[in-house]
Write an enzyme that holds these catalytic residues in place. Sequence first.
Site: not given
Length: 360
Positions: A181, A324
């Site tokens: 994310e 991430e």
Amino acid sequence: MIQNTERKVTLERAIEKILPVSCEAAREAKRRWDQVAKPLNSLGVLEEDLVRIAAAQGTSSFSLDHKWIAVMCGDNGIVEEGVTQTGQEVTSIVAKNMAKGISCVCLMAARTGAGVLPVDVGIASDMTGTGVLERKISYGTKNFLKDRAMTLRETRQAMETGIETAGILRKKGCRLAGCGEMGIGNTTTSSAVLSVLLQAEPEAVTGRGAGLSDAALACKIRVIKDGIAFHRPDPADGLDVLSKVGGFDLAALAGFYIGCALYRIPVVLDGLITAAAALAAVRICPAVSGYLLASHVSAEPAGIMALEALGLKAAIQAGMCLGEGTGAAALFPLLDMAAAVYWNMDSFQEIHVEQYQHFT
């Protein structure tokens, strides 16, 4: 915005079509591990992970080919309350770098041969022409101290975008997925979601995120506590929790897990944020739990709590908290190494040595 020309799979349809993981494939994979000429269970969680992958794919002849990491990107209105050290512009900057292949997760994934697919579900700036998959629902969520973060319709739309993303990866031949994310403020939304789903006090699940002072951390805890008191989300209803105090990235991740389960793609979680979304997804569709794997234990306070609630063990304990999808990228080569042993090492029978026996 890129429009999807195919018929979208609805949330209800996806949930209806999900099959349980295969217990028989898991038993066969476990038998294979027991036959490999090494001490029983000596690769620990890595052995368990391959058994879970076999169960998810429905075969002990599983594949780890064509690994991809889907990264859901969106901004959060709650940043208005001073819960972050950086501004929202960082979300779009990092998402653009992902599309260019130069962000942290991209550099790590490239070393493992994995692809990265960044998806804009709610970035608070125009991402046209950046290479990010354009599925923007809104320019960021609302401030959950003043309103629902998302309407129920927006939440469902984000989840269905996640399901669609799983379908995109399936068409790319993906047999093992990771997730990540990007969204400034999403440790606040994740901590709020976990506080509700775990029925734990905000103080117990809230950390410093990307780096907060003592005063800012106290503010973050107060914001979460006040937001939960304002909305009173139902801990038994993952959709309600996501809608009231979550974010577009979290809802899309929850949908992504449901989509991966639909297409029998095992999916590796990253850290706190992806685990919060996973717990919401499991509340919505319990069958999803068998398709999940943990990569690492987040340095955030609720990291281990979320994994325990999901019944998952992490192979990596490195104090990571980058996000991430970097945790998934870090686990991929470990799984490849374990698979090399699973497939290629001689059995006890082949080396004419008596096989170890289980006594506990």
